[in-house]
Write an enzyme that holds these catalytic residues in place. Structure first.
Site, mmCIF file in Angstrom:
data_model
loop_
_atom_site.group_PDB
_atom_site.id
_atom_site.type_symbol
_atom_site.label_atom_id
_atom_site.label_comp_id
_atom_site.label_asym_id
_atom_site.label_seq_id
_atom_site.Cartn_x
_atom_site.Cartn_y
_atom_site.Cartn_z
ATOM 1 N N GLU A 14 -1.142 0.938 -5.318
ATOM 2 C CA GLU A 14 -0.802 -0.258 -4.550
ATOM 3 C C GLU A 14 -0.813 -1.511 -5.429
ATOM 4 O OE1 GLU A 14 -3.767 -0.369 -1.394
ATOM 5 O OE2 GLU A 14 -4.124 1.761 -1.680
ATOM 6 N N HIS A 63 0.848 -1.208 0.000
ATOM 7 C CA HIS A 63 0.000 0.000 0.000
ATOM 8 C C HIS A 63 0.882 1.257 0.000
ATOM 9 C CE1 HIS A 63 -3.041 2.779 1.350
ATOM 10 N NE2 HIS A 63 -3.891 1.878 1.781
HETATM 11 C C1 BG6 Z 1 -7.128 1.794 0.385
HETATM 12 C C2 BG6 Z 1 -8.564 1.367 0.269
HETATM 13 O O1 BG6 Z 1 -6.293 0.745 -0.037
HETATM 14 O O2 BG6 Z 1 -6.810 2.094 1.744
HETATM 15 C C3 BG6 Z 1 -9.464 2.454 0.845
HETATM 16 O O3 BG6 Z 1 -8.873 1.109 -1.080
HETATM 17 C C4 BG6 Z 1 -9.058 2.801 2.254
HETATM 18 O O4 BG6 Z 1 -10.814 2.012 0.808
HETATM 19 C C5 BG6 Z 1 -7.571 3.167 2.272
HETATM 20 O O5 BG6 Z 1 -9.830 3.880 2.737
HETATM 21 C C6 BG6 Z 1 -7.020 3.512 3.656
HETATM 22 O O6 BG6 Z 1 -7.304 2.505 4.556
HETATM 23 P P1 BG6 Z 1 -6.915 2.640 6.085
HETATM 24 O O7 BG6 Z 1 -7.461 1.410 6.756
HETATM 25 O O8 BG6 Z 1 -5.419 2.711 6.151
HETATM 26 O O9 BG6 Z 1 -7.554 3.924 6.571
#
Ligand code: BG6
Length: 299
Positions: free
Chosen positions: A271, A169
């Site tokens: 990602e 990510h």
């Molecule tokens: C992304 C998702 O990968 O991560 C989103 O597609 C999400 O839906 C984002 O809001 C952030 O996620 P988190 O759990 O780190 O707030």
């Protein structure tokens, strides 16, 4: 903490290349190659900085990120594993437990070409077993040099099969989101997580001017993230069937307590993932790897 650092530096430190330090009460690795510098926390095997000698910092880290044991850090490269996104059991946290777990160091080495390699590992423990009842080994192999590679290797150490969805990510740092364009996605199918619709990318480049949360089917030729200030990042993704593109824009930025209200202007997440289009089915004793390499070119 000082005993831990001493032991880590003794066994895994490499003079002038890898040093373990304490930061926010967590263990952080500082890694230096001939062409770049990296910072990575053992918690979550979470890279928070990748600074290229010529291109500068490539990753976005929230200035109000939480650094605390068991908490995911906002920005850098969190690892979503063993599931990506929301779990069908709403009591389980989004994006799995790897990003909140403490990894161990398995290996560090200086390669002949001047690159530096670090391998971190996570195995099942009481906490993971209470959430996800499988014996596993998750290895994260990071190679730093002119480019940065992150590889996630999942091993099934159980006597029953399990499924994995996952994502590397990556939060990229931008001068201005209005000048970002992501190339390589033309004609790609995607699932729009906001409208719950299947769509096709019609435009040559993906530009972002509103909240965006899409899971693309991975294109064959990789994607180019065009930086606005003359830096071009090529993303080479191996064994990833999906590419997630996310920017929270105004409303969602304001709703997250570890994200500045105007933070969306300076970041985008792209990602490498295995999600939605294919889950990874791991038989006992088998392994699977997903890898993302960031290649830097100055225009
Ligand atoms: C992304 C998702 O990968 O991560 C989103 O597609 C999400 O839906 C984002 O809001 C952030 O996620 P988190 O759990 O780190 O707030």
């Amino acid at each position: 903490m000082s005993g831990t650092l001493e032991s880590l530096n003794k066994h895994f430190g490499l003079s002038g290349k890898i040093n373990f330090v304490e930061d926010h009460n967590l263990v952080k690795l500082e890694v230096l190659s001939q062409s770049s510098r990296l910072e990575c926390y053992l918690q979550g095997a979470h890279i928070t900085s990748f600074k290229h000698n010529k291109a500068g910092e490539l990753l976005w880290l929230s200035p109000i990120a939480n650094f605390a044991q068991g908490k995911a850090i906002r920005g850098g490269i969190p690892l979503c594993w063993p599931w990506f996104g929301k779990h069908s059991d709403a009591s389980l946290q989004q994006h799995g437990f790897a990003r909140n777990s403490l990894f161990e160091v398995s290996k560090t080495s200086a390669l002949d070409n001047g690159d530096v390699e670090i391998v971190l590992r996570l195995t099942a423990n009481e906490t993971t077993l209470s959430i996800w009842p499988y014996q596993f080994l998750l290895e994260v192999s990071i190679t730093l040099g002119e480019s940065l590679s992150v590889e996630l290797i999942s091993h099934n150490k159980d006597d029953k099969p399990f499924f994995v969805t996952e994502a590397i990510h990556s939060y990229f740092k931008l001068d201005d989101i209005s000048r970002l364009s992501i190339g390589g996605l033309e004609g790609a199918k995607y699932y729009d997580q906001l409208s719950d619709k299947e769509c096709v990318q019609a435009e040559v480049n993906c530009c972002i001017n509103q909240e965006t949360d899409r899971i693309y089917q991975a294109p064959e030729n990789g994607i180019q993230l065009l930086h606005n200030d003359g830096v071009k990042i090529g993303l080479v993704q191996e064994n990833a069937n999906a590419v997630v593109v996310w920017n929270p824009w105004v409303g969602k930025s304001a709703s997250m307590n570890d994200f500045p209200d105007s933070g969306y202007k300076n970041m985008v997440c792209v990602e490498a993932a295995n999600a939605r289009y294919k889950v990874i089915n791991l038989a006992p004793g088998s392994r699977h790897s997903i890898k993302q390499t960031l290649q830097i070119a100055l225009e």
